[in-house]
Design an enzyme around this catalytic site. Structure first.
Site, PDB file in Angstrom:
ATOM      1  N   CYS A 274       0.818  -1.212   0.000  1.00 20.36           N
ATOM      2  CA  CYS A 274       0.000   0.000   0.000  1.00 20.36           C
ATOM      3  C   CYS A 274       0.850   1.258   0.000  1.00 20.36           C
ATOM      4  O   CYS A 274       1.872   1.329   0.674  1.00 20.36           O
ATOM      5  CB  CYS A 274      -0.845  -0.084   1.260  1.00 20.36           C
ATOM      6  SG  CYS A 274      -1.444   1.457   1.811  1.00 20.36           S
TER       7      CYS A 274
ATOM      8  N   ARG B 238     -13.012   0.932  -6.114  1.00 20.74           N
ATOM      9  CA  ARG B 238     -12.638   0.762  -4.715  1.00 20.74           C
ATOM     10  C   ARG B 238     -11.873   1.989  -4.214  1.00 20.74           C
ATOM     11  O   ARG B 238     -11.888   2.320  -3.048  1.00 20.74           O
ATOM     12  CB  ARG B 238     -11.742  -0.474  -4.655  1.00 20.74           C
ATOM     13  CG  ARG B 238     -11.303  -0.949  -3.320  1.00 20.74           C
ATOM     14  CD  ARG B 238     -10.484  -2.221  -3.579  1.00 20.74           C
ATOM     15  NE  ARG B 238      -9.995  -2.835  -2.378  1.00 20.74           N
ATOM     16  CZ  ARG B 238     -10.051  -4.142  -2.152  1.00 20.74           C
ATOM     17  NH1 ARG B 238     -10.609  -4.948  -3.023  1.00 20.74           N
ATOM     18  NH2 ARG B 238      -9.553  -4.654  -1.065  1.00 20.74           N
TER      19      ARG B 238
HETATM   20  P1  XMP Z   1      -1.292  -7.020   3.627  1.00 23.47           P
HETATM   21  O1  XMP Z   1      -0.427  -6.182   4.508  1.00 23.47           O
HETATM   22  O2  XMP Z   1      -1.775  -8.255   4.298  1.00 23.47           O
HETATM   23  O3  XMP Z   1      -2.579  -6.134   3.345  1.00 23.47           O
HETATM   24  O4  XMP Z   1      -0.607  -7.295   2.325  1.00 23.47           O
HETATM   25  C1  XMP Z   1      -3.712  -6.576   2.652  1.00 23.47           C
HETATM   26  C2  XMP Z   1      -4.741  -5.466   2.648  1.00 23.47           C
HETATM   27  O5  XMP Z   1      -4.248  -4.337   1.908  1.00 23.47           O
HETATM   28  C3  XMP Z   1      -5.325  -3.527   1.502  1.00 23.47           C
HETATM   29  N1  XMP Z   1      -5.035  -3.152   0.113  1.00 23.47           N
HETATM   30  C4  XMP Z   1      -4.544  -1.976  -0.257  1.00 23.47           C
HETATM   31  N2  XMP Z   1      -4.294  -0.864   0.444  1.00 23.47           N
HETATM   32  N3  XMP Z   1      -3.558   0.191  -1.549  1.00 23.47           N
HETATM   33  C5  XMP Z   1      -3.847   0.244  -0.206  1.00 23.47           C
HETATM   34  O6  XMP Z   1      -3.702   1.300   0.402  1.00 23.47           O
HETATM   35  C6  XMP Z   1      -3.772  -0.901  -2.303  1.00 23.47           C
HETATM   36  O7  XMP Z   1      -3.513  -0.914  -3.501  1.00 23.47           O
HETATM   37  C7  XMP Z   1      -4.303  -2.041  -1.627  1.00 23.47           C
HETATM   38  N4  XMP Z   1      -4.680  -3.248  -2.070  1.00 23.47           N
HETATM   39  C8  XMP Z   1      -5.133  -3.920  -0.970  1.00 23.47           C
HETATM   40  C9  XMP Z   1      -6.581  -4.347   1.659  1.00 23.47           C
HETATM   41  O8  XMP Z   1      -7.295  -3.837   2.755  1.00 23.47           O
HETATM   42  C10 XMP Z   1      -6.037  -5.755   1.907  1.00 23.47           C
HETATM   43  O9  XMP Z   1      -6.896  -6.568   2.651  1.00 23.47           O
END
Ligand code: XMP
Length: 516
Positions: A344, A439
Site C-alpha cells: 500500500c 474501490r
Molecule cells: P497485507 O499487509 O496483508 O494487506 O498485504 C492486505 C490489505 O491491503 C489492503 N489493500 C490496499 N491498500 N492500496 C492500499 O492502500 C492498495 O492498492 C491495496 N490493495 C489492498 C486491503 O485492505 C487488503 O486486505
C-alpha cells in the site's frame, strides 16, 4: 482457575488497552511500536481456542480471513481458508458472472452429501465419459446413470472407465439398478453423515451410497471417503468453517457500484448480491479504501434492508465515527485499516491513514458500544502482529502472508532460480485497469493521471496455505499461552502493553549472531 493478582509494581509499566492508548493518545502506534507483557498462565498453547463470532450467523473456527485481492482470493484460496476454519473473501476484479461461479465452486466443494452429482446417460459411450473426465479434470471416475426423466438406472463403476472399453455403451458397462445401494432422502434424517456412516459399516466393501426420492429420481450421492474425512474432522482441534448444511463457508466482496450518471447502482448491486446469496454466499463485504462515505453507507443500508439475515462486512475505516456510521447503516463487522498494508502507498500518496494499533483501539471503543465486531485489515507480517491485532479485534484480514501460496491465482515466476508469485495492491494501476478502480473512488478506466495507491510486487513462493497458516496459528497459540488466555475474549481482556524504542525493535529480532 484461581485468580492470581498482578503485582502493583507491574501496573504502571504494563498497562491495559484503555490506560495505554489513552496515555499515548497523541501518537499513532503500530505493531512494532509495542510489545505485550507476559501474565500468570495455566494455559498450554495447544489448549487455546480460537473461534470467533463476526455476526450472529457468521462464526469462524480461526480468526483469519484471506483478503479480497485479485492476487490472493479466488475459489481455491477460499476453499483452503474454510477448510482451515477461516474465511476467504472472493475479490470483485472479475465479471459478476464469474464471481457467482467462484462462490458455487466453494459451496459445492465436497461436503459429504453431493446434492447434484455429475450424471451420465445409458446411451453414452465409455469414451464420452473419459473425455468428460479429461475436459473437466474430475478427480473421480464413478458416475450415476439416469434416464431422461432423472430416474436412476445404473452406476458406472470406475474400474470400467478405461480406454480399452471406450466403444462400449454405458448401458452395457454399468451396474444395473437392482445392484445399486440407495437410500430414500427422507431416511437420511438430520445427520446424513452419521446415517451414511452406519450404512457403510453395515455394508462391507460398499463405497458409494446413492440418494433417491419416492419416484426413484437421483438426488444425491455420499461416498465413504467423504464420510471418513468428515468424521475425522469432527475431532480435529480446528474444524473447517461450515454452514448449517455442512458446506464450506464463503464470502465475496463487492464495491459501491455506480451507474453511468454517477449514482449508486442499487438495482445492479441488489441483483448481484441476491444471485450470490442464491448460490449460498455466507457473508458479503462492501470493500473500499474509504468506508466512511455516503456511497458505502447507502450500499450497506440497501443490502441490510433487502437481506436482514445476511452478515455484512464493510470498510475500511480508522475512526470511531467511521465505525458508528457503518454500524448504524447495518454492518455487522467493520474492517479497520487505511495504509498499513504491505503493498500500500496510500499514506505516501494521499497523506492519510492511521498506524494500525491506534486505529484498532479507537475503532474498538465504538465497536463495543455498537455491538459490532471489528476486523484488522492489513500490515500483518509476523504471527506476533496477529496476536497484537487480536488483542483489539475479532479477526484479521491478510493478503501478503498468503500471496506466495500455491492456492492464490496466478503462476509461479522463476527469477534466477528463485520462485515467486505476483502480488499487487488493488489500488495499483494494473489492478485498477483490471476493474478495481471504484474501490479507490476512480472512474472505471483509469488513466496515468490517476495516482495509484498500491504497488505491483513479487512474494516468495511459500507452499500451501495449510503450511503457512500452521506457522501463524502456532504463533497465536504461543502468544495466548504467555498471556494465560484460553480464548480470544480473554486475550482481548488480559492484554497489557508497553511501548518499545528502535533499540527494542532491534533487540526483538535475532541479532549479533550469524544465522544458519
Ligand atoms: P497485507 O499487509 O496483508 O494487506 O498485504 C492486505 C490489505 O491491503 C489492503 N489493500 C490496499 N491498500 N492500496 C492500499 O492502500 C492498495 O492498492 C491495496 N490493495 C489492498 C486491503 O485492505 C487488503 O486486505
Amino acid at each position: 482457575m484461581a485468580t492470581v493478582p498482578n503485582s502493583n509494581f507491574d501496573e504502571p509499566f504494563f498497562q491495559s488497552a484503555d490506560k495505554f492508548f489513552t496515555t499515548n493518545c497523541s501518537t499513532g502506534l503500530t505493531f512494532d511500536d509495542i510489545t505485550l507483557a507476559t501474565l500468570y498462565s495455566e494455559i498450554l498453547p495447544r489448549d487455546t481456542q480460537f473461534d470467533t463470532v463476526l455476526a450472529e450467523n457468521l462464526r469462524l473456527n480461526i480468526p483469519v480471513i484471506s483478503s479480497d485481492m485479485d492476487t490472493v482470493t479466488e475459489s481455491r484460496m477460499a476453499i483452503a481458508m474454510a477448510l482451515n476454519g477461516g474465511l476467504g473473501l472472493l475479490h470483485y476484479n472479475m465479471p459478476e458472472k464469474q464471481q457467482l461461479s467462484e462462490v458455487s465452486r466453494v459451496k459445492n466443494h465436497v461436503h459429504g452429501l453431493i446434492q447434484d452429482p455429475i450424471k451420465i446417460s445409458p446411451d453414452q459411450l465409455v469414451g464420452d465419459v473419459l473425455e468428460l473426465i479429461e475436459e473437466k479434470k474430475f478427480g473421480f471416475s464413478t458416475f450415476p446413470v439416469v434416464d431422461g426423466k432423472g430416474k436412476l438406472v445404473g452406476l458406472l463403476p470406475g474400474h470400467v472407465v478405461k480406454p480399452r472399453y471406450a466403444q462400449r455403451k454405458i448401458a452395457e458397462a454399468m451396474q444395473p439398478r437392482a445392484q445399486i445401494h440407495t437410500i430414500n432422502k427422507m431416511e437420511l434424517g438430520k445427520d446424513p453423515i452419521a446415517r451414511a456412516d452406519k450404512f457403510f459399516t453395515e455394508n462391507l466393501g460398499i463405497h458409494k451410497l446413492l440418494v433417491v426420492d419416492d419416484e426413484d429420481c437421483l438426488c444425491g450421492l455420499i461416498t465413504l471417503n467423504d464420510v471418513e474425512r468428515i468424521t475425522a474432522e469432527r475431532t480435529a482441534q480446528f474444524k473447517p468453517a461450515r454452514d448449517a448444511h455442512f458446506r464450506l463457508i464463503c464470502g465475496a466482496a463487492i464495491s459501491a457500484t455506480r451507474n453511468a450518471f454517477g449514482d449508486l447502482d442499487k438495482k445492479r448491486i441488489l441483483e448481484h448480491v441476491s444471485n450470490l446469496v442464491e448460490r449460498g454466499l455466507d457473508v458479503v463485504a462492501v470493500s473500499t479504501a474509504h468506508g466512511y462515505t455516503k456511497g458505502v453507507g447507502d450500499t450497506v443500508r440497501v443490502l441490510r434492508d433487502a437481506f436482514p439475515q445476511l452478515p455484512i462486512i464493510a470498510g475500511n475505516v480508522t475512526s470511531a465515527a467511521g465505525v458508528d456510521f457503518l454500524a448504524d447503516c447495518g454492518a455487522n463487522a467493520i474492517k479497520v485499516g487505511q495504509g498499513p498494508a504491505s503493498i500500500c502507498t496510500t499514506r505516501i500518496v494521499a497523506g492519510i491513514g492511521i498506524p494500525q494499533l491506534t486505529a484498532l483501539y479507537v475503532c474498538s471503543l465504538a465497536a463495543a458500544k455498537k455491538k459490532v465486531s471489528i476486523i484488522s485489515d492489513g500490515g500483518i507480517t509476523k504471527s506476533g502482529d496477529m496476536v497484537k491485532a487480536l488483542t483489539l479485534s475479532h479477526a484479521v484480514i491478510c493478503g501478503g502472508i498468503f500471496a506466495g501460496c500455491d492456492e492464490t491465482p496466478g503462476e509461479i515466476v522463476e527469477i534466477s532460480g528463485n520462485h515467486y508469485k505476483r502480488y499487487r495492491g488493488m489500488g495499483s494501476m494494473g489492478a485498477m485497469k483490471a476493474g478495481s478502480a471504484a474501490r479507490y473512488g476512480h472512474a472505471k478506466n483509469p488513466t496515468q493521471k490517476v495516482a495509484p495507491e498500491g504497488i505491483e510486487a513479487l512474494k516468495e513462493a511459500s507452499g500451501s496455505v495449510d503450511r503457512v497458516l500452521a506457522q501463524f496459528i502456532g504463533g497465536i497459540q504461543s502468544g495466548m499461552g504467555y498471556l494465560g488466555a484460553v480464548n480470544l475474549a480473554q486475550l482481548r481482556d488480559k492484554a497489557r502493553y508497553i511501548r518499545v524504542t528502535a533499540a527494542g525493535v532491534r533487540e526483538a529480532a535475532p541479532h549479533d549472531v550469524v544465522e544458519l
